[in-house]
Design a protein around this motif. Structure first.
Motif, PDB file in Angstrom:
ATOM      1  N   VAL A 117     -27.013  65.954  -1.740  1.00  0.00           N
ATOM      2  CA  VAL A 117     -26.254  67.211  -1.711  1.00  0.00           C
ATOM      3  C   VAL A 117     -27.230  68.363  -1.907  1.00  0.00           C
ATOM      4  N   VAL A 118     -27.455  69.120  -0.840  1.00  0.00           N
ATOM      5  CA  VAL A 118     -28.460  70.187  -0.875  1.00  0.00           C
ATOM      6  C   VAL A 118     -27.864  71.548  -1.195  1.00  0.00           C
ATOM      7  N   LEU A 119     -26.529  71.661  -1.053  1.00  0.00           N
ATOM      8  CA  LEU A 119     -25.893  72.955  -1.294  1.00  0.00           C
ATOM      9  C   LEU A 119     -24.427  72.730  -1.619  1.00  0.00           C
ATOM     10  N   THR A 120     -23.936  73.426  -2.640  1.00  0.00           N
ATOM     11  CA  THR A 120     -22.511  73.389  -2.954  1.00  0.00           C
ATOM     12  C   THR A 120     -21.960  74.808  -2.891  1.00  0.00           C
ATOM     13  N   ALA A 121     -20.688  74.903  -2.588  1.00  0.00           N
ATOM     14  CA  ALA A 121     -20.050  76.216  -2.444  1.00  0.00           C
ATOM     15  C   ALA A 121     -18.630  76.146  -2.989  1.00  0.00           C
ATOM     16  N   ILE A 122     -18.041  77.313  -3.235  1.00  0.00           N
ATOM     17  CA  ILE A 122     -16.695  77.350  -3.794  1.00  0.00           C
ATOM     18  C   ILE A 122     -15.614  77.415  -2.734  1.00  0.00           C
ATOM     19  N   ASP A 123     -16.010  77.575  -1.463  1.00  0.00           N
ATOM     20  CA  ASP A 123     -14.978  77.589  -0.433  1.00  0.00           C
ATOM     21  C   ASP A 123     -15.498  77.009   0.869  1.00  0.00           C
ATOM     22  N   ALA A 124     -14.563  76.588   1.713  1.00  0.00           N
ATOM     23  CA  ALA A 124     -14.890  75.891   2.950  1.00  0.00           C
ATOM     24  C   ALA A 124     -15.605  76.775   3.954  1.00  0.00           C
ATOM     25  N   THR A 150      -4.604  80.248  -7.480  1.00  0.00           N
ATOM     26  CA  THR A 150      -4.918  79.130  -6.591  1.00  0.00           C
ATOM     27  C   THR A 150      -6.383  79.148  -6.196  1.00  0.00           C
ATOM     28  N   THR A 151      -6.816  78.111  -5.491  1.00  0.00           N
ATOM     29  CA  THR A 151      -8.194  78.030  -5.011  1.00  0.00           C
ATOM     30  C   THR A 151      -8.318  78.695  -3.649  1.00  0.00           C
ATOM     31  N   HIS A 152      -9.546  78.908  -3.223  1.00  0.00           N
ATOM     32  CA  HIS A 152      -9.778  79.517  -1.915  1.00  0.00           C
ATOM     33  C   HIS A 152      -9.185  78.659  -0.802  1.00  0.00           C
ATOM     34  N   THR A 153      -9.389  77.354  -0.860  1.00  0.00           N
ATOM     35  CA  THR A 153      -8.911  76.478   0.212  1.00  0.00           C
ATOM     36  C   THR A 153      -7.399  76.559   0.356  1.00  0.00           C
ATOM     37  N   GLN A 154      -6.681  76.548  -0.765  1.00  0.00           N
ATOM     38  CA  GLN A 154      -5.221  76.648  -0.702  1.00  0.00           C
ATOM     39  C   GLN A 154      -4.798  78.019  -0.181  1.00  0.00           C
ATOM     40  N   ALA A 155      -5.435  79.080  -0.698  1.00  0.00           N
ATOM     41  CA  ALA A 155      -5.074  80.437  -0.292  1.00  0.00           C
ATOM     42  C   ALA A 155      -5.360  80.674   1.189  1.00  0.00           C
ATOM     43  N   ARG A 156      -6.453  80.121   1.654  1.00  0.00           N
ATOM     44  CA  ARG A 156      -6.895  80.393   3.034  1.00  0.00           C
ATOM     45  C   ARG A 156      -6.212  79.507   4.065  1.00  0.00           C
ATOM     46  N   TYR A 157      -5.954  78.231   3.703  1.00  0.00           N
ATOM     47  CA  TYR A 157      -5.495  77.291   4.725  1.00  0.00           C
ATOM     48  C   TYR A 157      -4.101  76.703   4.481  1.00  0.00           C
ATOM     49  N   ALA A 210      -9.177  72.575   6.444  1.00  0.00           N
ATOM     50  CA  ALA A 210     -10.059  73.732   6.520  1.00  0.00           C
ATOM     51  C   ALA A 210     -10.840  73.803   7.828  1.00  0.00           C
ATOM     52  N   PHE A 211     -10.666  72.819   8.696  1.00  0.00           N
ATOM     53  CA  PHE A 211     -11.321  72.879  10.010  1.00  0.00           C
ATOM     54  C   PHE A 211     -10.302  73.323  11.053  1.00  0.00           C
ATOM     55  N   GLU A 212     -10.600  74.434  11.707  1.00  0.00           N
ATOM     56  CA  GLU A 212      -9.715  74.975  12.735  1.00  0.00           C
ATOM     57  C   GLU A 212     -10.477  75.022  14.060  1.00  0.00           C
ATOM     58  N   PRO A 213     -10.172  74.124  15.001  1.00  0.00           N
ATOM     59  CA  PRO A 213     -10.951  74.016  16.243  1.00  0.00           C
ATOM     60  C   PRO A 213     -11.149  75.343  16.968  1.00  0.00           C
ATOM     61  N   ARG A 214     -10.127  76.175  17.018  1.00  0.00           N
ATOM     62  CA  ARG A 214     -10.277  77.440  17.744  1.00  0.00           C
ATOM     63  C   ARG A 214     -11.266  78.374  17.063  1.00  0.00           C
ATOM     64  N   ALA A 245     -24.238  56.007   6.891  1.00  0.00           N
ATOM     65  CA  ALA A 245     -24.767  56.938   7.887  1.00  0.00           C
ATOM     66  C   ALA A 245     -24.758  58.370   7.351  1.00  0.00           C
ATOM     67  N   LEU A 246     -23.710  58.711   6.625  1.00  0.00           N
ATOM     68  CA  LEU A 246     -23.581  60.061   6.075  1.00  0.00           C
ATOM     69  C   LEU A 246     -24.675  60.345   5.049  1.00  0.00           C
ATOM     70  N   ALA A 247     -25.033  59.308   4.282  1.00  0.00           N
ATOM     71  CA  ALA A 247     -26.030  59.468   3.222  1.00  0.00           C
ATOM     72  C   ALA A 247     -27.433  59.730   3.763  1.00  0.00           C
ATOM     73  N   GLU A 248     -27.628  59.538   5.061  1.00  0.00           N
ATOM     74  CA  GLU A 248     -28.943  59.777   5.656  1.00  0.00           C
ATOM     75  C   GLU A 248     -29.209  61.257   5.927  1.00  0.00           C
ATOM     76  N   TYR A 249     -28.198  62.106   5.754  1.00  0.00           N
ATOM     77  CA  TYR A 249     -28.348  63.519   6.088  1.00  0.00           C
ATOM     78  C   TYR A 249     -28.118  64.404   4.855  1.00  0.00           C
ATOM     79  N   PRO A 250     -28.728  65.580   4.834  1.00  0.00           N
ATOM     80  CA  PRO A 250     -28.414  66.544   3.773  1.00  0.00           C
ATOM     81  C   PRO A 250     -26.926  66.903   3.836  1.00  0.00           C
ATOM     82  N   ILE A 251     -26.304  67.018   2.671  1.00  0.00           N
ATOM     83  CA  ILE A 251     -24.859  67.252   2.609  1.00  0.00           C
ATOM     84  C   ILE A 251     -24.570  68.588   1.942  1.00  0.00           C
ATOM     85  N   ILE A 252     -23.621  69.297   2.530  1.00  0.00           N
ATOM     86  CA  ILE A 252     -23.116  70.548   1.961  1.00  0.00           C
ATOM     87  C   ILE A 252     -21.637  70.340   1.664  1.00  0.00           C
ATOM     88  N   THR A 253     -21.226  70.566   0.432  1.00  0.00           N
ATOM     89  CA  THR A 253     -19.826  70.320   0.087  1.00  0.00           C
ATOM     90  C   THR A 253     -19.400  71.223  -1.060  1.00  0.00           C
TER      91      THR A 253
END
Length: 308
Positions: free
Chosen positions: A220-227, A99-106, A247-251, A188-196
């Motif tokens: 897109v200034v940076l890409t990564a393999i996990d959240a 599986t992927t990191h996102t599935q394994a982690r969340y 993948a977003f956990e408020p706590r 609006a989103l396109a006005e900022y550097p994006i990491i995804t």
């Protein structure tokens, strides 16, 4: 003809025709592998590999057909063992999930917790990778099932089972200007550097398609393999993150803020991939149903028969 010869043959192919690597994986000697493959070629009356001296450099046309059959025979041999184990000891064994990191982690922790409580004698193994690597782990027999969002459908050897749909959020530092908008827009989103996510992962194509449909080019200034990596660099102020909403956990992510982006992107579907030629032990069916309750034993069996 021996199963051992077929294992040697397939491992050489899996290791890119590198006999040394195959010998290392199989815990044997390179001359021993060469000898057994030569004996198999003599028995079959054809060359499986093209050689340049002692080096294997290419697979012959009949060799490709033989490899396909050898892989099927090894899968069938594994299935025979699985049948015996199923009835000899129904509650022990192993389950390997790719599986992927996102599935394994969340997505998987709750299912894993329930499964291990129900089957304490079953060894659970998680292999992480990108969707293509994950699918190959199942088709090669290393893993029992694959769980991912993209690329699995590209493998005809896999039976695909849809699990659930999900969408995305945008994560930003507190007091970011995007938080002041009544509704987030792609403009609006396109006005900022994006990491995804990296291109191979987790619905990245859906993000690209959304911007392209609006005639926008995201920075897109940076890409990564996990959240988790994405969130780390957003915290450092390098850009705004686009990631799976799960993948977003408020706590845990109290130094960040989440903005719903499900209205901006098409939803993605997480699927389970199973080799169409595999024999599933009872606890594998149970794990799948724990993870995706609508996929009970009957539904899984029907899907596998449909694709066979």
């Amino acid at each position: 003809m021996k199963l051992q010869q077929l294992r040697y043959l397939c491992e050489v192919a899996n290791q890119g025709l590198n006999l040394s690597k195959a010998a290392e994986v199989l815990h044997t000697s390179q001359p021993g592998i060469s000898k057994q493959i030569r004996l198999l070629e003599n028995e079959l009356g054809v060359d499986i590999f093209v050689r340049n001296g002692k080096r294997v450099v290419e697979t012959t046309p009949p060799g490709r057909a033989i490899l396909d059959i050898a892989e099927r025979m090894l899968r069938d041999a594994k299935n025979l063992k699985q049948v015996g184990q199923e009835f000899a000891n129904e509650a022990s064994g192993s389950l390997t999930i790719a599986t992927t990191h996102t599935q394994a982690r969340y997505a998987l922790p709750s299912a894993v917790q329930h499964f291990t409580a129900r089957y304490p004698k079953v060894k659970l193994i998680l292999h992480q990778g990108n969707p293509t690597q994950i699918a190959e782990l199942v088709t090669s027999g290393v893993a029992d099932i694959a769980i991912a969002t993209e690329a699995l459908e590209l493998f005809d050897e896999l039976v695909m089972l849809s699990c659930y749909q999900w969408n995305r959020c945008v994560v930003v530092p507190p007091r970011h200007p995007l938080l002041k908008l009544s509704q987030l827009t792609l403009e609006a989103l396109a006005e900022y550097p994006i990491i995804t996510y990296d291109f191979a992962f987790t619905g990245r194509s859906k993000i690209n398609q959304a911007f392209e449909a609006k005639g926008l080019t995201p920075n897109v200034v940076l890409t990564a393999i996990d959240a988790d990596v994405i969130k780390t660099y957003v915290e450092l102020g390098l850009g705004v993150g686009i990631l799976a909403k799960m993948a977003f956990e408020p706590r845990r992510d109290r130094h960040l803020r989440s903005i719903d982006a499900s209205h901006l992107f098409e939803p993605s579907t997480t699927r389970i991939g199973i080799s169409r030629n595999s024999y599933l032990r009872g606890y594998v069916y149970d794990f799948i149903e724990i993870f995706a309750p609508h996929l009970d034993h009957a539904a899984i069996t029907a899907a596998m028969k449909e694709r066979s």
